[in-house]
Design an enzyme around this catalytic site. Structure first.
Site, PDB file in Angstrom:
ATOM      1  N   SER A 108       1.008  -1.299  -0.033  1.00  0.00           N
ATOM      2  CA  SER A 108       0.045  -0.020  -0.020  1.00  0.00           C
ATOM      3  C   SER A 108       0.834   1.308   0.009  1.00  0.00           C
ATOM      4  O   SER A 108       1.685   1.560  -0.777  1.00  0.00           O
ATOM      5  CB  SER A 108      -0.760   0.143   1.153  1.00  0.00           C
ATOM      6  OG  SER A 108      -1.959   0.915   1.206  1.00  0.00           O
ATOM      7  N   HIS A 133      -2.498  -1.552  -4.202  1.00  0.00           N
ATOM      8  CA  HIS A 133      -3.752  -1.213  -4.538  1.00  0.00           C
ATOM      9  C   HIS A 133      -3.906   0.147  -4.524  1.00  0.00           C
ATOM     10  O   HIS A 133      -3.128   0.872  -4.137  1.00  0.00           O
ATOM     11  CB  HIS A 133      -4.405  -2.141  -3.522  1.00  0.00           C
ATOM     12  CG  HIS A 133      -4.127  -1.953  -2.103  1.00  0.00           C
ATOM     13  ND1 HIS A 133      -4.979  -2.747  -1.060  1.00  0.00           N
ATOM     14  CD2 HIS A 133      -3.845  -0.911  -1.582  1.00  0.00           C
ATOM     15  CE1 HIS A 133      -4.502  -2.206   0.214  1.00  0.00           C
ATOM     16  NE2 HIS A 133      -3.979  -1.000  -0.006  1.00  0.00           N
TER      17      HIS A 133
END
Length: 217
Positions: A108, A133
């Site tokens: 992330s 993501h």
């Protein structure tokens, strides 16, 4: 606190707000020893506390020596997008090159910070795992509130995609598509994608080196 995290979160409860990193969690003596080696360690989630610490350490090391590289070692599950962008902007603000190293887990915003290190100086250990993501946020309230929050989330998402594309060589469209769901990379796959430049096994490959100022001698 930032309402946006670089990952899924329950409605109205962003992941970074589930418990900011306590300042006492990081061993101050160990931090001082690492700073002596010009190493900044991000070994927790990315939140206001950890971001302020990392930004402060980058600024201190740059003030001490604006010509020598600084190393940012990343072992983080990610967290607040805005806290991560504060670190990114500080990395860009200082004249030093900032090398990055993925150790263990860079997901992330951890993946984002790994990828935005100085070109040619982004590294990963052989067994590191990297995950990319899209940012997310809990959205609720009135219809007007929801529209405002959705617009802000879209702006944040596009910002992350644009910056990631600039540093990886991928297109923003590719970053958007590949980040639509959790996408996992081995160290070698991250190198092939453009997130890192080299998979390393020796400290000699990542040790900070003297460098010229970005803005001249």
């Amino acid at each position: 606190m930032s309402p946006f995290t670089a990952g899924p979160a329950p409605a109205r409860t962003p992941r970074a707000e589930e418990g900011d990193t306590p300042a006492t969690r990081f061993d101050d003596r160990l931090a001082e020893q690492l700073l002596d080696q010009r190493i900044v360690l991000l070994g927790t989630q990315v939140d206001e506390v950890s971001a302020n610490r990392v930004c402060a350490q980058l600024l201190i090391l740059s003030a001490q020596d604006p010509r020598t590289d600084i190393s940012l070692y990343v072992n983080s599950p990610g967290g607040s997008v805005h806290a991560g962008l504060a670190i990114y902007d500080t990395m860009r603000l200082i004249p030093n090159d900032v090398s990055t190293l993925a150790m263990g887990f860079a997901a992330s915003m951890g993946q984002f910070l790994l990828s935005v290190g100085t070109a040619g100086k982004r590294y990963a250990l052989p067994n590191a795992r990297i995950m990319m993501h899209q940012p997310s946020a809990g959205i609720g309230g009135t219809t007007a509130d929801i529209e405002i929050q959705a617009d802000n989330l879209d702006f944040t998402k596009r910002t992350i995609e644009r910056i990631t594309a600039e540093h990886t060589g991928q297109s923003p469209e590719t970053i958007s598509r590949d980040g639509d769901r959790d996408r996992w990379f081995t160290a070698e796959e991250a190198r092939e994608y453009g997130m890192v430049d080299q998979v390393v096994q020796s400290l000699a490959d990542v040790r900070p080196a003297a460098t010229r100022r970005r803005m001249g001698l």
